[in-house]
Design an enzyme around this catalytic site. Sequence first.
Site, PDB file in Angstrom:
ATOM      1  CB  ILE A  12      -0.882  -0.109   1.203  1.00 54.18           C
ATOM      2  CG1 ILE A  12      -1.863  -1.373   1.113  1.00 54.18           C
ATOM      3  CG2 ILE A  12      -1.856   1.035   1.152  1.00 54.18           C
ATOM      4  CD1 ILE A  12      -2.737  -1.492   2.382  1.00 54.18           C
ATOM      5  CE1 TYR A 141      -1.965  -5.425  11.552  1.00 49.17           C
ATOM      6  CE2 TYR A 141      -4.323  -6.281  10.734  1.00 49.17           C
ATOM      7  CZ  TYR A 141      -3.223  -5.516  10.395  1.00 49.17           C
ATOM      8  OH  TYR A 141      -3.475  -4.509   9.580  1.00 49.17           O
ATOM      9  CG  HIS A 187      -3.031 -10.976   1.892  1.00 47.82           C
ATOM     10  ND1 HIS A 187      -1.723 -10.583   2.252  1.00 47.82           N
ATOM     11  CD2 HIS A 187      -3.760 -10.374   3.074  1.00 47.82           C
ATOM     12  CE1 HIS A 187      -1.374  -9.740   3.262  1.00 47.82           C
ATOM     13  NE2 HIS A 187      -2.791  -9.646   3.961  1.00 47.82           N
TER      14      HIS A 187
HETATM   15  N1  UDP Z   1      -8.596 -16.969   3.112  1.00 45.62           N
HETATM   16  C1  UDP Z   1      -8.963 -18.234   2.410  1.00 45.62           C
HETATM   17  N2  UDP Z   1      -7.814 -18.831   1.826  1.00 45.62           N
HETATM   18  C2  UDP Z   1      -6.478 -18.204   1.758  1.00 45.62           C
HETATM   19  C3  UDP Z   1      -6.377 -16.940   2.231  1.00 45.62           C
HETATM   20  C4  UDP Z   1      -7.403 -16.395   2.921  1.00 45.62           C
HETATM   21  O1  UDP Z   1      -9.946 -18.988   2.779  1.00 45.62           O
HETATM   22  O2  UDP Z   1      -5.667 -19.002   1.160  1.00 45.62           O
HETATM   23  C5  UDP Z   1      -9.674 -16.180   3.488  1.00 45.62           C
HETATM   24  C6  UDP Z   1      -9.318 -15.957   4.990  1.00 45.62           C
HETATM   25  O3  UDP Z   1      -9.520 -16.849   6.072  1.00 45.62           O
HETATM   26  C7  UDP Z   1     -10.175 -14.608   5.408  1.00 45.62           C
HETATM   27  C8  UDP Z   1     -10.561 -14.008   3.730  1.00 45.62           C
HETATM   28  O4  UDP Z   1     -10.071 -15.040   2.802  1.00 45.62           O
HETATM   29  O5  UDP Z   1     -11.480 -15.020   5.520  1.00 45.62           O
HETATM   30  C9  UDP Z   1      -9.338 -13.020   3.639  1.00 45.62           C
HETATM   31  O6  UDP Z   1      -8.243 -13.301   4.260  1.00 45.62           O
HETATM   32  P1  UDP Z   1      -6.848 -12.326   3.754  1.00 45.62           P
HETATM   33  O7  UDP Z   1      -5.875 -13.126   4.586  1.00 45.62           O
HETATM   34  O8  UDP Z   1      -6.873 -11.989   2.333  1.00 45.62           O
HETATM   35  O9  UDP Z   1      -7.060 -10.968   4.582  1.00 45.62           O
HETATM   36  P2  UDP Z   1      -7.581 -10.617   6.068  1.00 45.62           P
HETATM   37  O10 UDP Z   1      -8.959 -10.690   5.983  1.00 45.62           O
HETATM   38  O11 UDP Z   1      -6.953 -11.668   6.865  1.00 45.62           O
HETATM   39  O12 UDP Z   1      -6.845  -9.322   6.339  1.00 45.62           O
END
Ligand code: UDP
Length: 323
Positions: A12, A141, A187
């Site tokens: 970002i 976090y 992510h």
């Molecule tokens: N997630 C998932 N598989 C992945 C990575 C993330 O199912 O390989 C899910 C995670 O559990 C959350 C959403 O996707 O519900 C977004 O996760 P991310 O890590 O991108 O961002 P966060 O919300 O943790 O900041």
Amino acid sequence: MKILVTGGAGYIGSICTEEILNLGDSVVVFDNLTEGHRSAIDPRAKFVEGDLGDRDFIFKTLAEEKPDAVMHFAANALVGESMTNPSKYFRNNVAYGINLIDAMVDAGVKQFVFSSTCATYGVPERVPIDERNPQRPINPYGESKLMFEHVLKWYEKIHGLVHVNLRYFNAAGASERFGEDHRIETHLIPNVLKVALGQRERVDIFGDRYDTPDGTCIRDYIHVKDLAAAHLLAIGAKHSASYNLGTGEGFSVQQVVDAARKVTGHAIPAVVKEARAGDPARLISSSLKITAELGWKPKLQRIQPILESAWAWHSKNPNGYGD
Ligand code: UDP
């Protein structure tokens, strides 16, 4: 204006730096390159390689540079990692952040924009989440970012540090030049796109028994250039404030995977895995406050164009920044 951007070599921070420079202002990027990448630093910026843990060095840098404002992106930002290594989060996000604002006080710099997070709310009482929701984080976090918001409140009262806490929802997408490249990628969107690039066999869906229509977690994905635009509005703030930054639209993990199949034309195999510790079911922003007070509005609100933007960058840079 001259703005010092910590974490300006990160995802970002690099794109905010680019947008500030596009307006004709100048930027000093301060980054230790542990998470960031040298080639993510806009060449128009001045680069100072340094670590916020080095208190003397950040004092010296602020005293020499005398910026008009500081934007503070440098942080650790992984929910899952924070659940296994809380020390890293409290040290880097709180203790080292205090070195930065002490250096600002010392150098007489009074304007601060802070990368905060919707993770400070924990499991929200109301969705969409407005700024009046109680802040009760459920992972280190979110707790570390909330602690720093509290520190800032006192620095304003005692030292007159005007600060804007921007509580991001899920940053996504890219600019033409800069995008998302984490050395260890956890992510959702980049991991989904890595499958389409042939770099991963399948994507893991963390949990399908949440209390949501399809059982997978819902998040509010905001385009990184819309995030950057909010920073530019926040930098001139006369008063301290906190704002949520999302689009107001939520998409489930399953919907993101489905949309990525359309955008990339790849089948993207997915497999359901255990839910990840520390993940609330639904995080959707109300961004009415920043719209009313600063006139901010997201340009992209649907998941498909956000994914198209991410896909354009990842397909052009399949190995990210390559370092
Ligand atoms: N997630 C998932 N598989 C992945 C990575 C993330 O199912 O390989 C899910 C995670 O559990 C959350 C959403 O996707 O519900 C977004 O996760 P991310 O890590 O991108 O961002 P966060 O919300 O943790 O900041």
